[in-house]
Design a protein around this motif. Structure first.
Motif, PDB file in Angstrom:
ATOM      1  N   SER A   3      11.428   4.650 -37.040  1.00 56.21           N
ATOM      2  CA  SER A   3      12.444   5.697 -37.231  1.00 56.21           C
ATOM      3  C   SER A   3      12.412   6.246 -38.648  1.00 56.21           C
ATOM      4  CB  SER A   3      13.838   5.154 -36.927  1.00 56.21           C
ATOM      5  OG  SER A   3      13.932   4.831 -35.564  1.00 56.21           O
ATOM      6  N   GLU A   6       9.346   8.404 -38.843  1.00 58.52           N
ATOM      7  CA  GLU A   6       9.592   9.620 -38.076  1.00 58.52           C
ATOM      8  C   GLU A   6      10.499  10.572 -38.848  1.00 58.52           C
ATOM      9  OE1 GLU A   6      11.478  10.992 -33.787  1.00 58.52           O
ATOM     10  OE2 GLU A   6      11.639   8.924 -34.408  1.00 58.52           O
ATOM     11  N   ASN A   7      11.566  10.054 -39.418  1.00 61.75           N
ATOM     12  CA  ASN A   7      12.492  10.902 -40.186  1.00 61.75           C
ATOM     13  C   ASN A   7      11.817  11.515 -41.408  1.00 61.75           C
ATOM     14  OD1 ASN A   7      14.562  10.391 -38.388  1.00 61.75           O
ATOM     15  ND2 ASN A   7      15.379   8.686 -39.572  1.00 61.75           N
ATOM     16  N   THR A  23       9.169  26.200 -34.072  1.00 64.24           N
ATOM     17  CA  THR A  23      10.491  25.733 -33.672  1.00 64.24           C
ATOM     18  C   THR A  23      11.365  26.890 -33.214  1.00 64.24           C
ATOM     19  OG1 THR A  23      10.358  23.879 -35.211  1.00 64.24           O
ATOM     20  CG2 THR A  23      12.546  24.493 -34.457  1.00 64.24           C
ATOM     21  N   THR A  48       8.119  15.160 -30.142  1.00 63.79           N
ATOM     22  CA  THR A  48       9.422  14.515 -30.267  1.00 63.79           C
ATOM     23  C   THR A  48      10.407  15.422 -30.993  1.00 63.79           C
ATOM     24  OG1 THR A  48       8.380  12.335 -30.294  1.00 63.79           O
ATOM     25  CG2 THR A  48      10.612  12.469 -31.135  1.00 63.79           C
ATOM     26  N   ALA A  49       9.935  16.089 -32.035  1.00 65.25           N
ATOM     27  CA  ALA A  49      10.806  17.009 -32.771  1.00 65.25           C
ATOM     28  C   ALA A  49      11.286  18.139 -31.876  1.00 65.25           C
ATOM     29  CB  ALA A  49      10.068  17.573 -33.984  1.00 65.25           C
ATOM     30  N   ASN A  51      11.483  18.114 -28.607  1.00 67.96           N
ATOM     31  CA  ASN A  51      12.312  17.588 -27.529  1.00 67.96           C
ATOM     32  C   ASN A  51      13.734  17.291 -27.980  1.00 67.96           C
ATOM     33  OD1 ASN A  51      12.226  17.013 -24.705  1.00 67.96           O
ATOM     34  ND2 ASN A  51      12.518  14.864 -25.230  1.00 67.96           N
ATOM     35  N   LYS A  52      13.935  17.097 -29.270  1.00 69.42           N
ATOM     36  CA  LYS A  52      15.286  16.845 -29.781  1.00 69.42           C
ATOM     37  C   LYS A  52      16.172  18.093 -29.697  1.00 69.42           C
ATOM     38  CE  LYS A  52      14.237  12.969 -32.681  1.00 69.42           C
ATOM     39  NZ  LYS A  52      14.307  12.315 -33.969  1.00 69.42           N
ATOM     40  N   LYS A  55      18.187  18.896 -24.095  1.00 70.77           N
ATOM     41  CA  LYS A  55      18.579  17.700 -23.371  1.00 70.77           C
ATOM     42  C   LYS A  55      17.815  17.607 -22.049  1.00 70.77           C
ATOM     43  CE  LYS A  55      23.299  17.556 -25.196  1.00 70.77           C
ATOM     44  NZ  LYS A  55      23.051  17.006 -26.406  1.00 70.77           N
ATOM     45  N   THR A  79       9.842   6.771 -28.560  1.00 72.20           N
ATOM     46  CA  THR A  79      10.900   6.835 -27.551  1.00 72.20           C
ATOM     47  C   THR A  79      10.506   6.019 -26.329  1.00 72.20           C
ATOM     48  OG1 THR A  79      12.227   8.302 -26.159  1.00 72.20           O
ATOM     49  CG2 THR A  79       9.948   8.962 -26.559  1.00 72.20           C
TER      50      THR A  79
END
Length: 109
Positions: A3, A6-7, A23, A48-49, A51-52, A55, A79
């Motif tokens: 995490s 990732e962050n 984006t 992943t970015a 998909n955030k 929902k 995930t």
């Protein structure tokens, strides 16, 4: 640990003009979005970015089963909400039906 990595990567991505354009296209639902030049596990961070922002479930199409397994393994680090939709296991127009196990696995997805 993942995490934090990732962050950090996502915070660096947000400084990229190319990332911000992609984006914005994703948020504006201007599909398909074509992104080239990404290698290795970085693809999973980018997916992943994106998909955030939603929902909803995402469908990722890749050219081969080997590519699918590679992305699957990378995404599993980030995930638990990832599955592989197995291929039918047959060649088109050969008159061979897929096995019942394949139907079951595809239904589970």
């Amino acid at each position: 640990m993942v995490s934090l990595l990732e962050n950090k990567i996502l915070s660096l991505l947000k400084k990229s003009e190319s990332y911000n354009i992609a984006t914005q296209g994703f948020l504006d639902r201007k599909f398909p979005i074509e992104i080239t030049g990404i290698r290795g596990g970085f693809t999973s961070f980018l997916l992943t970015a994106f998909n955030k922002f939603t929902k909803e479930n995402s469908l990722i199409v890749v050219p081969s089963e080997q590519d699918a397994i590679s992305i699957y393994n990378d995404l599993k680090l980030l995930t638990d909400k990832v599955q592989i939709l197995p291929w039918w296991g047959t060649m088109l127009y050969k008159g061979i039906s897929p096995g019942s196990q394949i139907f079951g696995k595809r239904v589970d997805c």
